[in-house]
Scaffold this motif. Structure first.
Motif: not given
Length: 349
Positions: A182-211
């Motif tokens: 965003a800083e280097s190319s503010p005129d371009r849009s940004r898209m995110v694609f996440y690929f996974g199965d959602g398995e959480q294999t540690v006891d802690s809560e998963p980190e949030s992607f909200s930022s």
């Protein structure tokens, strides 16, 4: 007519101009006989034809190096001025064999990324992998061949080194990558694609992607796997692991099961849609933001009709004539070679 020289035009001039000047000088200079007298008309005509052909050869070489072409003109090409970040789960469960009749889930991810590349021509892609740690495997680039090559050799973490992982471990790196884009190319849009199965294999809560949501204009979370689960082969980090044994749990094959609740939570945090992926249907992809999607004229994006092959054909034709002429001259020289006369040998003297 446009030119796309393979060398600097000045260098092409320095290479070809002296040779062309020499050919012109020999062309206009009348040939002479061995005694210094002017040659007959037939010899002069043959001499000039030969050197005119050689001059054409030099000019054809110059044209080949200049790489001429003409714009396509009529067609238009879709250009997607967007940055797409791919986050791929590379934990051991991503090779669970419940995709398309027993294939690893990673095969499905590769197929879907290939669809993404075709759907968003001209986009820049970045690849982040996520297992025990997150890693930026490829920064933003338009080189989709390199992207697919990276996915083809992508392997999950080594089974013996696995100590559990969090599905949100890539969140800080994703935010950093998006913020930098965003800083280097503010005129371009940004898209995110996440690929996974959602398995959480540690006891802690998963980190949030909200930022990352404030940097994300569109995208999707793709979930792989089934409720029944799939077995996972032991991975050692090698490229050929098809014959490896399956991971065991309590005397049976360990099964990896999709966790759609976690995947839907990631989609909510990013502000995108969640989709469960199967081999029977193509992924539903969001449209790229309209402000960064446009049509460019073919000549502007490199759709050029190449003409260098014409010069190449001329060069091949002249070289063929020169080769045939050289062969004929060699044959004549062999015919003119004097034969040795055998000397009688003195016998009995």
């Amino acid at each position: 007519m446009i030119f796309q020289p393979v060398l600097n035009p000045l260098l092409i001039l320095l290479l070809c101009a002296p040779v062309a000047a020499l050919a012109i000088w020999v062309l206009v200079r009348p040939p002479r006989t061995a005694g210094g007298a002017p040659a007959d008309t037939r010899t002069v005509a043959g001499h000039r034809a030969l050197w005119a052909m050689r001059l054409v050869l030099v000019l054809a070489c110059a044209a080949l190096l200049l790489r001429p072409g003409i714009p396509g003109g009529a067609t238009q090409t879709l250009a997607t001025d967007t940055d797409i970040v791919l986050v791929v789960d590379t934990t051991a469960s991503i090779v669970a064999e419940d995709w398309d009749e027993g294939e690893p889930r990673l095969d499905g991810i590769r197929e879907d990324v290939r669809t993404l590349v075709e759907e968003y021509p001209g986009a820049r892609f970045a690849l982040i992998t996520s297992d025990a740690a997150a890693e930026l495997r490829m920064p933003l680039t338009t080189d989709t061949t390199a992207l697919m090559g990276s996915l083809e050799v992508l392997r999950p973490e080594v089974t013996s080194q696995s100590r559990g992982s969090s599905i949100g471990i890539a969140a800080p790196l994703l935010t950093e990558t998006l913020a930098s884009a965003a800083e280097s190319s503010p005129d371009r849009s940004r898209m995110v694609f996440y690929f996974g199965d959602g398995e959480q294999t540690v006891d802690s809560e998963p980190e949030s992607f909200s930022s990352s949501e404030k940097y994300t204009d569109a995208g999707a979370v793709f979930g792989y796997g089934t409720a029944e689960g799939g077995p996972m082969r032991i991975t050692t980090g090698g490229l050929a692991e098809g014959g490896a044994e399956y991971i065991q749990y309590e005397g049976a094959d360990a099964l990896s099961v999709i966790d759609e609740t976690n995947l839907e939570a990631i989609a909510d945090q990013l502000g995108v849609e969640y989709e469960h992926r199967t081999a029977e249907a193509a992924p539903v992809l969001p449209e790229a933001p309209a402000t960064t999607t446009n049509y460019a004229e073919s000549g502007e994006v490199g759709n050029v009709t190449e003409l260098y092959w014409v010069a190449a054909l001329v060069i091949l034709l002249i070289l063929g004539i020169e080769l045939a002429r050289a062969t004929m001259l060699i044959a004549k020289l062999r015919q003119l070679r004097p034969t040795r006369e055998r000397r009688p040998t003195d016998s009995g003297q």
